[in-house]
Design a protein around this motif. Structure first.
Motif, mmCIF file in Angstrom:
data_model
loop_
_atom_site.group_PDB
_atom_site.id
_atom_site.type_symbol
_atom_site.label_atom_id
_atom_site.label_comp_id
_atom_site.label_asym_id
_atom_site.label_seq_id
_atom_site.Cartn_x
_atom_site.Cartn_y
_atom_site.Cartn_z
ATOM 1 N N LYS A 1 2.403 41.125 4.673
ATOM 2 C CA LYS A 1 3.012 39.916 4.109
ATOM 3 C C LYS A 1 4.287 39.548 4.862
ATOM 4 O O LYS A 1 4.551 38.379 5.153
ATOM 5 N N ALA A 2 5.087 40.569 5.162
ATOM 6 C CA ALA A 2 6.342 40.325 5.880
ATOM 7 C C ALA A 2 6.043 39.745 7.271
ATOM 8 O O ALA A 2 6.722 38.821 7.733
ATOM 9 N N LEU A 3 5.018 40.266 7.909
ATOM 10 C CA LEU A 3 4.684 39.802 9.256
ATOM 11 C C LEU A 3 4.201 38.360 9.224
ATOM 12 O O LEU A 3 4.497 37.565 10.124
ATOM 13 N N HIS A 4 3.495 38.033 8.175
ATOM 14 C CA HIS A 4 3.021 36.665 8.011
ATOM 15 C C HIS A 4 4.214 35.718 7.870
ATOM 16 O O HIS A 4 4.294 34.679 8.530
ATOM 17 N N ALA A 5 5.167 36.105 7.015
ATOM 18 C CA ALA A 5 6.363 35.278 6.805
ATOM 19 C C ALA A 5 7.159 35.154 8.099
ATOM 20 O O ALA A 5 7.667 34.079 8.445
ATOM 21 N N LEU A 6 7.239 36.253 8.816
ATOM 22 C CA LEU A 6 8.008 36.255 10.063
ATOM 23 C C LEU A 6 7.377 35.323 11.092
ATOM 24 O O LEU A 6 8.069 34.540 11.755
ATOM 25 N N ASP A 7 6.085 35.394 11.216
ATOM 26 C CA ASP A 7 5.360 34.566 12.167
ATOM 27 C C ASP A 7 5.714 33.097 11.935
ATOM 28 O O ASP A 7 6.164 32.384 12.836
ATOM 29 N N LYS A 8 5.570 32.674 10.699
ATOM 30 C CA LYS A 8 5.811 31.274 10.356
ATOM 31 C C LYS A 8 7.262 30.893 10.663
ATOM 32 O O LYS A 8 7.538 29.896 11.328
ATOM 33 N N ALA A 9 8.212 31.701 10.184
ATOM 34 C CA ALA A 9 9.626 31.365 10.352
ATOM 35 C C ALA A 9 10.020 31.364 11.824
ATOM 36 O O ALA A 9 10.778 30.503 12.278
ATOM 37 N N ALA A 10 9.499 32.330 12.572
ATOM 38 C CA ALA A 10 9.881 32.433 13.982
ATOM 39 C C ALA A 10 9.268 31.306 14.802
ATOM 40 O O ALA A 10 9.922 30.745 15.695
ATOM 41 N N VAL A 11 8.037 30.949 14.500
ATOM 42 C CA VAL A 11 7.411 29.836 15.230
ATOM 43 C C VAL A 11 8.211 28.560 14.990
ATOM 44 O O VAL A 11 8.513 27.810 15.925
ATOM 45 N N ASP A 12 8.602 28.324 13.742
ATOM 46 C CA ASP A 12 9.387 27.123 13.433
ATOM 47 C C ASP A 12 10.658 27.068 14.267
ATOM 48 O O ASP A 12 11.038 26.016 14.776
ATOM 49 N N VAL A 13 11.320 28.196 14.399
ATOM 50 C CA VAL A 13 12.567 28.215 15.170
ATOM 51 C C VAL A 13 12.268 28.062 16.668
ATOM 52 O O VAL A 13 12.974 27.355 17.387
ATOM 53 N N CYS A 14 11.207 28.701 17.120
ATOM 54 C CA CYS A 14 10.834 28.588 18.549
ATOM 55 C C CYS A 14 10.588 27.141 18.943
ATOM 56 O O CYS A 14 10.810 26.757 20.095
ATOM 57 N N GLN A 15 10.141 26.343 17.982
ATOM 58 C CA GLN A 15 9.846 24.942 18.288
ATOM 59 C C GLN A 15 11.069 24.189 18.815
ATOM 60 O O GLN A 15 10.936 23.198 19.518
ATOM 61 N N TYR A 16 12.266 24.632 18.495
ATOM 62 C CA TYR A 16 13.475 24.008 19.060
ATOM 63 C C TYR A 16 13.502 24.150 20.580
ATOM 64 O O TYR A 16 14.118 23.373 21.287
#
Ligand code: ADP
Ligand code: MG
Length: 729
Positions: free
Chosen positions: A188-203
């Motif tokens: 679950k943590a990895l799933h949350a991390l994936d989403k949050a990190a991808v969003d930030v990478c989009q910058y």
């Protein structure tokens, strides 16, 4: 000699090294042969089924019933071709170990024996859950728990002397869906991390669509000869020696005896490597020992869920292989007092689908701003949840190591190295500098772009920090050697996901107000640097000054497990877990309770073993020797010698009596303390009582026993001595 210790020494002496026959050929010939990896799947699965597994691994798409049936069929065929007759769901319950429930492929169909394995059996199984800790969850809900297939970790075959078993990595949940294991929360943590990190990478990079965490686990361990182990009920039942006088020269002994690896150990290592390779564990054994009979191995890093599974599997494997070689692997954090303990450094980073390590400084300003974002966000996350990080590594056994002047202290701090510290200081000073022109700010950005590439080779290595940046990854060093590292990694990835989410919100809000993107990013980062300054520490973490300094800074220094675990159920942690969809309140509370229970049990067992050993082994041996001395005095008197010529014997007789008295009194007191503690209803209070009231007798009892060890005739002493245990022949 009837003494068990001497029997042990006799069996050990002169043993020939076990001859290991590797499967032959190059490692690449047998690497992963026991794993249902991509290659095997391509061979044994129809195209659609293969695609379904891949979609599950790469995008978390669930596998439907029809596909599950096809996958099960292919998996069974593959496993049968390798000689498997049974399968098991392999999971990681909260005991900290791994568990299996074996079932046979064999089934009767119209009275005929067939081998069968259905999608159902692959996807779900119902082990007898009542024997695994659940912290009361199953009592109130439904007395059932089940395991569910985790396609992201490949099935594998465990070989043993009696046969081969197909193992399917699974999560373990209650009938009502509450997690009862270590894997589900990590996923679950990895799933949350994936989403949050991808969003930030989009910058920074629109091509990033997936971020995974990576983990490389360094595993330290001790080896001890099985025969000697058998003469040490304490090592055998608790994993650590409760008594034992340190050898005269302590660790320096290693210069003498341990310069090169004994052949037996070398054979074990080769054997272990071979078995690990067959299971696709990319092990790189390292042959350096820190303490006598201590060793270490580390695999090449992998995707974190797989790396955690591999470490759990490796711990199992080590024990199995060691048994063949008449060794016992001690994974305990502190098997021997006065000798270096064992840890499990967790090397952690983030990696994108585009192949970028997000914690590796780049060569352009753009990529470095991305690096700094993830770097600084990690620092901020650890600062905000330092107590939870501390809790994530808390255990009765790790308490011996943290802060013991050989391992990171119980104070969470972060080491960055001079260069990066300077970069952060500069950002702090300049980003908000009103006097700086726009051009100067651009220059600053470019400056950041110049984070030297030599960084990797050049990171100062501060070995005393619990959480250190080491060039292109953070290294969480406070994790204990016996731990299932999913706990620590679940916490780290959860707090990181949470912080990245907040970061995105804060930056977006500045952008909405008209700030340019890069400046908005720098502004938020600057604020993070300011906020989290107190957790940065570059000095010697083992020193007393640091303890004082940390106190001045307001950092926690929780040295024992029961109070450290409070951080799991603090308001901020509960909120965090709920927001990130890791645990609901009940799940956290249940987990907290299980950890306290585990703690109590560990100390209770140690206390019992200590009492038994002291009363049934040590005291009789000492009395025996004392009687010999008394007889000697009597005999000397009978031939007319004067008492003043026997002061040595008489002195020793008296000294033995004193130690015996102290041992007996303190064991009695300890037993009373245990009885009192057992009556306490509240589990947290009970754990604290075990920690403060029961465990507090250990040192005194040990002190007197160890004194006796150096007085009593060696031939009478029942327990193998340190110098014997740590010396491998
Ligand atoms: P040490 O110097 O602390 O003994 P080593 O270099 O021997 O460390 O081991 C470091 C571990 O870190 C290895 O398991 C290695 O695979 C792992 N590692 C290296 N790069 C990464 C990364 N990007 N992410 C996670 N782990 C990594
Ligand atoms: Mg390390």
């Amino acid at each position: 000699m009837s003494n068990i210790r001497f029997r042990a020494l006799e069996t050990t002496l002169g043993r020939l090294p076990v001859k290991v026959v590797p499967p032959g050929g190059k490692v690449s010939d047998f690497y992963g042969v026991n794993v249902f990896n991509r290659e095997a799947m391509q061979k044994y699965l129809p195209r659609d089924a293969y695609k379904a597994v891949m979609a599950a691994i790469e995008h978390g798409v669930s596998v439907d019933r029809k596909m599950a049936d096809l996958i099960a069929l292919g998996m069974k065929d593959w496993a049968s071709s390798k000689g498997c007759t049974s399968y098991t769901h392999w999971f990681q319950p909260l005991t900290g170990l791994t568990a299996e429930k074996h079932d046979s492929f064999f089934e009767l169909s119209d009275g005929k024996a067939i081998e069968h394995f259905s999608g159902n059996a692959l996807a779900q199984q119902e082990p007898d859950a009542s024997s695994f800790p659940s912290g009361g969850i199953r009592n109130t809900f439904e007395a059932r728990g089940y395991t569910a297939w985790d396609p992201s970790s490949p099935a594998f075959i465990m070989e043993s002397a009696s046969g081969k078993t197909l193992c399917i990595p699974t999560i373990f949940v209650s009938y009502t869906g509450e997690t009862l294991d270590n894997k589900a929360p990590l996923l679950k943590a990895l799933h949350a991390l994936d989403k949050a990190a991808v969003d930030v990478c989009q910058y920074f990079d629109k091509d990033v669509t997936k971020v995974i965490a990576t983990l490389g686990v360094e595993q330290e361990y001790f080896l001890v000869d099985t025969a000697l182990l058998n003469s040490r009920p304490d090592l055998l039942t608790t994993g650590r020696s409760l008594f034992g006088h340190s050898p005269a020269k302590g660790q320096q002994l290693e210069d003498h005896y341990f310069g090169s690896i004994p052949e037996r150990v070398y054979a074990f290592m080769q054997d272990m490597e071979t078995e690990a390779y067959k299971l696709g564990i990319p092990l790189k054994t390292r042959h350096n020992e820190v303490a006598p009979s201590q060793f270490e191995c580390a695999p090449v890093f992998e995707e974190i869920n797989l790396a955690v599974d591999h470490n759990a599997l490796l711990m199992d494997l080590m024990e199995k292989v060691a048994r063949r070689d008449n060794f016992k692997v001690l994974l305990h954090e502190k098997p021997y007092a006065g000798i270096n303990g064992s840890g499990k450094h967790n090397n952690w980073s983030l990696s994108t689908n585009t192949g970028k390590n997000l914690l590796s400084p780049g060569s352009t300003p753009k990529s470095n701003l991305m690096f700094l974002t993830f770097f600084i966000t990690t620092i901020k996350a650890v600062f905000e949840h330092a107590d939870l990080m501390r809790a994530s590594i808390a255990s009765a056994s790790n308490d011996h190591r943290l802060g013991a002047n050989e391992a990171p202290p119980a104070i969470m701090s972060i080491f960055l190295g001079t260069q990066l510290s300077n970069v952060l200081d500069e950002i702090e000073q300049k980003v908000n500098d009103k006097k700086m022109t726009a051009d100067e700010k651009t220059a600053l950005k470019l400056d950041i772009g110049k984070i030297p590439e030599i960084l990797l080779d050049n990171t100062d290595r501060n070995r005393t920090s619990p959480f250190a940046f080491t060039g292109n990854k953070f290294e969480f060093r406070a994790v204990g050697s016996s731990a299932n590292c999913s706990n620590a990694m679940m916490v780290l990835n959860t707090i990181m996901a949470n912080q990245l989410r907040k970061f995105k919100k804060e930056v977006d809000s500045l952008i909405d107000k008209g700030t340019k993107k890069d400046e908005a990013i720098l502004k938020v980062l600057r604020q993070y640097i300011v906020d989290s300054k107190n957790i940065r520490f570059e000095g010697n973490g083992y020193s007393d000054e640091w303890v004082k300094e940390a106190k001045r800074r307001g950092l926690s220094n929780i040295t024992t497990t029961p109070p450290a675990l409070d951080a799991y159920v603090s308001k901020s942690s509960m909120k965090l877990f709920e927001e990130m969809s890791i645990f609901n309140h009940r799940e956290v509370e249940a987990r907290h309770e299980i950890m306290l229970e585990t703690y109590i049990k560990k100390i209770q067992i140690e206390s019992r073993v200590m009492g038994d050993l002291a009363i049934n082994h040590i005291i009789p041996a000492a009395i025996h020797y004392q009687t010999t001395l008394a007889k000697n005095v009597e005999g000397l008197k009978s031939i007319g010698m004067k008492p003043d010529t026997m002061t040595t014997q008489i002195g020793m007789i008296m000294e033995i009596s004193e130690h015996l008295g102290m041992i007996k009194t303190n064991v009695d007191k300890m037993i009373d303390a245990r009885k009192k503690a057992n009556k306490i209803e509240d589990i947290r209070e009970k754990a604290i009582a075990y920690c403060d009231e029961v465990k507090s007798y250990f040192d005194t009892i040990r002190y007197h026993v160890d004194k006796l060890e150096i007085m009593v005739d060696d031939e009478l002493w029942p327990l193998a001595k340190y110098r014997e245990l740590v010396m491998i022949r």
